[in-house]
Enzyme design. Structure first.
Site, short mmCIF file in Angstrom:
data_model
loop_
_atom_site.label_atom_id
_atom_site.label_comp_id
_atom_site.label_asym_id
_atom_site.label_seq_id
_atom_site.Cartn_x
_atom_site.Cartn_y
_atom_site.Cartn_z
N GLU A 58 -63.35 24.16 -63.44
CA GLU A 58 -63.90 22.86 -63.84
C GLU A 58 -64.20 21.99 -62.64
O GLU A 58 -65.24 21.32 -62.59
CB GLU A 58 -62.92 22.12 -64.77
CG GLU A 58 -62.60 22.83 -66.04
CD GLU A 58 -61.33 23.66 -65.98
OE1 GLU A 58 -60.61 23.70 -66.99
OE2 GLU A 58 -61.04 24.27 -64.91
N CYS A 89 -57.85 18.71 -64.21
CA CYS A 89 -59.28 18.83 -64.49
C CYS A 89 -59.73 17.79 -65.52
O CYS A 89 -60.82 17.21 -65.38
CB CYS A 89 -59.61 20.24 -64.96
SG CYS A 89 -59.37 21.47 -63.65
#
Length: 149
Positions: A58, A89
């Site tokens: 991510e 993330c």
């Protein structure tokens, strides 16, 4: 009428990235960022390759998408990621103001849902897209790791 560019289509692209991570002996998590049915970023875990605990799929995808767009906000973008984002993330996704997050399998121990991480108020999140495929790949990776040690 079949819509070729649906959540399943883009999650398959994220799974291809997860397979690339698997081939590099990285934890097999992949991500793509999409805007207007166009993939603008592809990424997978690189924590081992870069020796960097922040090099999650991510995080790599956020950076690539921001570079592509020429700005730090991912408005009108969707992140497809094979596993539910972790707290780190999810925090970065909060700051990116991404519009939508679609994940495959849940992370029952370290995922942002379990950890109670807040997303940006305008971010929508949904999971379960190709969850079985994402989960199977991750389980296979860890079974092989255990058998090697």
């Amino acid at each position: 009428m079949i819509q070729p560019f649906d959540d399943t289509y883009f999650m398959k692209k994220a799974l291809q990235e997860a397979e690339a991570a698997y081939d590099k002996d990285e934890i097999p998590i992949g991500a793509v960022v999409v805007v207007k049915n166009q993939i603008i970023a592809r990424a997978h875990n690189l924590t081992e390759t870069l020796n960097d605990v922040t090099a999650h799929a991510e995080m790599q995808a956020i950076t690539a998408a921001a570079n592509y767009l020429g700005g730090k906000y991912l408005l009108d973008c969707t992140l497809y990621v094979t596993i539910e984002p972790c707290q780190m993330c999810a925090g970065a996704l909060f700051w990116s103001q991404i519009s939508r997050i679609v994940y495959g399998a849940r992370d029952e121990q370290r995922g942002c849902v379990e950890m109670g991480t807040k997303l940006h108020p305008k971010t929508k999140m949904e999971g379960g897209v190709l969850a079985e495929e994402a989960s199977t790949l991750l389980k296979r990776f860890f079974i092989e790791k255990r058998n090697l040690n």
